[in-house]
Design a protein around this motif. Sequence first.
Motif, short mmCIF file in Angstrom:
data_model
loop_
_atom_site.label_atom_id
_atom_site.label_comp_id
_atom_site.label_asym_id
_atom_site.label_seq_id
_atom_site.Cartn_x
_atom_site.Cartn_y
_atom_site.Cartn_z
N UNK A 206 0.83 -1.20 0.00
CA UNK A 206 0.00 0.00 0.00
C UNK A 206 0.86 1.25 0.00
N UNK A 207 1.89 1.27 0.84
CA UNK A 207 2.76 2.45 0.91
C UNK A 207 3.49 2.68 -0.40
N UNK A 208 3.89 1.61 -1.06
CA UNK A 208 4.57 1.74 -2.34
C UNK A 208 3.61 2.24 -3.42
N UNK A 209 2.37 1.75 -3.39
CA UNK A 209 1.37 2.25 -4.34
C UNK A 209 1.15 3.75 -4.14
N UNK A 210 1.09 4.17 -2.90
CA UNK A 210 0.90 5.60 -2.62
C UNK A 210 2.10 6.41 -3.10
N UNK A 211 3.29 5.84 -2.97
CA UNK A 211 4.48 6.55 -3.47
C UNK A 211 4.40 6.70 -4.99
N UNK A 212 3.97 5.65 -5.67
CA UNK A 212 3.82 5.72 -7.12
C UNK A 212 2.80 6.79 -7.52
N UNK A 213 1.70 6.85 -6.79
CA UNK A 213 0.72 7.90 -7.06
C UNK A 213 1.34 9.29 -6.85
N UNK A 214 2.16 9.41 -5.82
CA UNK A 214 2.83 10.69 -5.57
C UNK A 214 3.81 11.04 -6.67
N UNK A 215 4.54 10.05 -7.17
CA UNK A 215 5.47 10.27 -8.28
C UNK A 215 4.72 10.77 -9.50
N UNK A 216 3.64 10.08 -9.85
CA UNK A 216 2.89 10.45 -11.06
C UNK A 216 2.22 11.81 -10.90
N UNK A 217 1.89 12.19 -9.66
CA UNK A 217 1.29 13.50 -9.42
C UNK A 217 2.31 14.62 -9.63
N UNK A 218 3.59 14.33 -9.33
CA UNK A 218 4.65 15.33 -9.49
C UNK A 218 5.13 15.43 -10.94
N UNK A 219 4.97 14.38 -11.71
CA UNK A 219 5.56 14.33 -13.04
C UNK A 219 5.13 15.47 -13.97
N UNK A 220 3.84 15.86 -14.01
CA UNK A 220 3.44 16.93 -14.94
C UNK A 220 4.13 18.26 -14.69
N UNK A 221 4.59 18.49 -13.46
CA UNK A 221 5.26 19.76 -13.14
C UNK A 221 6.70 19.79 -13.65
N UNK A 222 7.21 18.62 -14.06
CA UNK A 222 8.57 18.54 -14.58
C UNK A 222 8.57 18.94 -16.06
N UNK A 223 9.70 19.46 -16.53
CA UNK A 223 9.82 19.83 -17.93
C UNK A 223 9.55 18.61 -18.80
N UNK A 224 8.83 18.82 -19.89
CA UNK A 224 8.44 17.71 -20.76
C UNK A 224 9.65 16.93 -21.26
N UNK A 225 10.75 17.62 -21.54
CA UNK A 225 11.93 16.96 -22.08
C UNK A 225 12.58 16.02 -21.06
N UNK A 226 12.23 16.16 -19.77
CA UNK A 226 12.81 15.32 -18.73
C UNK A 226 11.91 14.14 -18.33
N UNK A 227 10.67 14.15 -18.77
CA UNK A 227 9.71 13.15 -18.29
C UNK A 227 10.06 11.75 -18.78
N UNK A 228 10.56 11.64 -20.01
CA UNK A 228 10.91 10.31 -20.51
C UNK A 228 11.95 9.64 -19.63
N UNK A 229 12.99 10.37 -19.26
CA UNK A 229 14.04 9.81 -18.41
C UNK A 229 13.48 9.39 -17.05
N UNK A 230 12.66 10.23 -16.46
CA UNK A 230 12.07 9.90 -15.16
C UNK A 230 11.20 8.65 -15.25
#
Length: 399
Positions: free
Chosen positions: A166-190
Amino acid sequence: MWEGEANVEFVEKDVREASLKPTEGRVKSLRPFAMQSLSRKGPVFADHNSIYSKEARPDDISFPSTRFYGSKRRQLTWLREEFKSLEGVTALDAFGGTGAVSHLLRDLGWETTYNDIFEFNIISARTLFSDSTHRLSEDTLLKFLNRVRPTEGFITATFEGLYFTTQENMWLDGFMACLPSELEKNRDLLLHCLFQACLKKRPFNLFHRANLNLRHSEMPVQFGNRSTWNKSFDTHILTTYREVQLAQTARAQSIQVTSGLCAGKIAPGFDLVYLDPPYFKRAKRNTETYLERYHFLEGLARYDEWPSLIDQNSSLRAIKRPYRLEWTNKQELLVNLQHMIKKHSGAKFALSYVADEEPTEEELFNLFRENFDRVRLSRRSFNRVLSKKRPFEILLIGQ
């Protein structure tokens, strides 16, 4: 070596058994097949003197480690030997997967095009065959990871008790929530680093079964290890980043990455076409597709669409069909290969497959003999994960 109207060369090498002698072992099992072919069409050249064995050794071609089923990373030295004498300028890696063979072809000087049907592989290819680690520094990566806060989102609600805690799933949700704020050119690497982290934390590195119970079991582990499973996503992501950075340090010319096409729809015009299609097990009526094995990664790659892609009747919350189904029917594989050869008429073809599966080695061999003037069949034995057998990998080259 290539004299005659239709020439065939057989080369069999075993990288497991250092004691195998040139006239022993699997050469005998190959000979009836060679003789049967001889009686049907043209002369056959069987290079028995070059049938030798050697110990498996680390590959000398720098490429990041992967956890994908069927990856060719361990075979790159062998493939280099087979490809280095081929002439031409442009090459297509039609089922690119991890990108290992595209990397090799570029290293050999080919102007290479990478293609794959799945979005997560396309994202990884765009990462690996670019200067992504130069655009996103390790310091910036660490700052991004520090911003991730576990949250209850789509992944937590949908995949509870299946693949991660459960905690890992929540971390994944947190990661995906932060991703749109990152520059588009960096999202593929992340995302590429996240894909690899997810695979490392999975027993068997797959999503075809839940298997979360194996992480909590006290039974001895037969594949993988609990230490790897229990490391944080952050740790695995940083490790993958550094591997990509190392590979990009010696990067030569770039590789063109398609938008993700069906192999059969790629326009002709290449001097060499390399095919590594899905393998079909002869002993099983149905072989798990790559989508069934990696649907979770494809969901991450298409995160905004993921809720609409879920098969609500699937206990694994897999992606519903039809979805980018390509070469998933064993009865149609030979037909698909024939279509590719005809469409790319004039190109050299190289096909990787596994002996003793379906279609048979002889069926594939005959297909090449019917379509090419010169055919080379090379076989090597590699230990394969998730398999008690030590099958021969085969490589057919037609010109």
